[in-house]
Design an enzyme around this catalytic site. Sequence first.
Site, PDB file in Angstrom:
ATOM      1  N   LYS A   1      51.238  37.248  59.454  1.00 40.10           N
ATOM      2  CA  LYS A   1      52.088  36.693  60.505  1.00 40.10           C
ATOM      3  C   LYS A   1      53.360  36.072  59.931  1.00 40.10           C
ATOM      4  CE  LYS A   1      48.444  35.639  63.899  1.00 40.10           C
ATOM      5  NZ  LYS A   1      47.257  36.157  63.203  1.00 40.10           N
TER       6      LYS A   1
ATOM      7  N   GLY B   1      44.982  39.206  55.900  1.00 36.34           N
ATOM      8  CA  GLY B   1      44.722  38.758  57.260  1.00 36.34           C
ATOM      9  C   GLY B   1      45.938  38.133  57.911  1.00 36.34           C
ATOM     10  N   SER B   2      45.755  36.966  58.482  1.00 38.26           N
ATOM     11  CA  SER B   2      46.809  36.340  59.275  1.00 38.26           C
ATOM     12  C   SER B   2      47.991  35.841  58.468  1.00 38.26           C
ATOM     13  CB  SER B   2      46.220  35.183  60.096  1.00 38.26           C
ATOM     14  OG  SER B   2      45.417  35.686  61.139  1.00 38.26           O
ATOM     15  N   VAL B   3      47.921  35.842  57.155  1.00 38.59           N
ATOM     16  CA  VAL B   3      49.117  35.543  56.366  1.00 38.59           C
ATOM     17  C   VAL B   3      50.197  36.584  56.670  1.00 38.59           C
ATOM     18  CG1 VAL B   3      50.036  35.262  54.024  1.00 38.59           C
ATOM     19  CG2 VAL B   3      47.782  34.370  54.584  1.00 38.59           C
TER      20      VAL B   3
END
Length: 625
Positions: A97, A93-95
């Site tokens: 980023k 997921g947003s890791v």
Amino acid sequence: MLTADRYPTLAARAGRWLRRAVPALLLCAATQAAHAAGGTLAADMAAGLKDEGLAGAVWSEVLPDGTVRTGAAGLRDAGKQLPMQADTRVQVGSVAKVALALGVLRLVSEDRLTLDTPLLQVLPELALKNPWQASDPVRIRHLLAHTSGLDNVRFWQAFSLKPAPETPLAEAFDGGGLLRVRARPGSRYAYSNMGYGLLGMVIERVTGQPYERYLDAQLLQPLGMADSTFGFVTQAGTRVPGDPRLAMGHFEHGVAQAAVPQYLRPASQFTTTAADMGKLAQFLMGDGKLDGTQFIDLALMGALSEPSGTDAAQAGLAAGHGLALAARDRHNVVGACHPGTTVGFRAMLCIYPEQDSAFFVAFNTDAEAADYERFNRLLLRDLELPLRAPAPRGTPAPTVENWQGVYVPSPSPMASMAWVDAVFGFTRLKWDGESLFLIPFQGEPTELEPAGGFLFRASDRSAPSHVLMQEDGRHILSDGLRSYERVSMLRMLVLWGSLALGAAGLLYVLLVGVYRAARRRLGRGEHLFAPLLSLLALALPLPFFFFQSYLRLGDVTIASVLLALATGALPLAMAFGLARCWRSRGTLAEDGSLAKWDWVALLAALQLLLVLAWWGLLPLRLWQM
């Protein structure tokens, strides 16, 4: 009986030391007990997965000597009962980023871009609405640090089965009003998946190739992350071949869900392994060099988790988000972390540069009720990181009491849900002469101890965690990652009163209407007939929603169209009922029964529906939210 409004000073004083010391004592005691009993991290993780109802997990730890230690527990596919292994691939997921931010910083290090490059200079075709454009354009640094003032995500961008693995990133921004800047760029942190979607477009414009291809070749390959990719990977392929090494995603009760393409894929699409994330963590804690060559500028590496430029940072608050990570102060251990959530997965990456230690953990279950922080504590315990003593109590500014009142999120995490956040997401700020208390509408009160001036520290933090500010006469509360603005009590009373009256009116229409229908006293000409019918029509979309995937909630489907029609008809039906009441007002005045209250209920319901329409919630068009 004690309430959140009146905290006994003696009790507050007595509890402060315990709240400050207990987390550190528990972590220390847990570490000693585990080692004394011969407990292992794998066993504790497995037990935690069972207790929390999670399928499986993989993790890696970076030790001070440079060793990367990996582990796994549970199942990678609950349906097939396949065990999770240390080299199983997962989605984070947003890791993602964090890795994408490094890719942007690589371009900056190569002088192909600068942190202060205005977004519109790279992507001039964007329909960006920024009231501060002349003095404060949205810059690359703002997108990286989530200080652009852009909205987080729209419903249809997150829940849709329309995008394909190679759908152009620009399609995520089709539609007017999406890119509206709601706070002066650089002033406040506001998490934005849209911002990272735009960074993917920036990479493509600068490099002239798909961002996935560029980052895989120019970032992951040099870092030695051969088992990782920004490209789309799924378990059961239809559009692309499935990867048998990728763990299956799950929700509550072991419900499996394969990965699907996304509109804002730069913000959350990343497939990796625990070992590769260990390599990424090592680089994040280093000096930006690879094989003796400066891969990312040293100054940029120092800014990965250091907030700067925001109003909160300028007011002295060190907590917040840097160019890739957020400072994390938990369990008396301070580091820099980034969480992630995607379809059927959750993950966390934390680095502790002072101790040359780090951990990564990913779960192939996304369950709302699970305590994921439990596993972070286990990993911290296993790393045996030194505990930091809490900062000493400071002298508060003499005007702190002037900040008391009701605060609402500013900006709201999602622009389309601003009314919901204002009505249900508010918090009260109360000063008792010695401590500040945050009293949220939902959740437990939090005591903040003065740390000097307008800085305050929560009892479970070792450094200042909140700051009070004044901007253009407005009173602001910030913890570095969320900002709240004080609003007048009159405004809140109007919002709450509108909700209470409207809910009562709708309930009256439903109950009295059903009662009259049961008594065969509700003919087509009766003033509650159309309003009751519109309320009952809200049930029409339910069976269609039940049988469609939740991943289609943002698509135009039979269910979503019916919902839009039903919610759009509500205010019209209430107004129609009021008109009938007006025409028959003489009859109502003579009738001594409950019917004379019909017009009051309809008026109360209509005003709430008009308020919701004003805030953009009616008609409820999920494909535009």
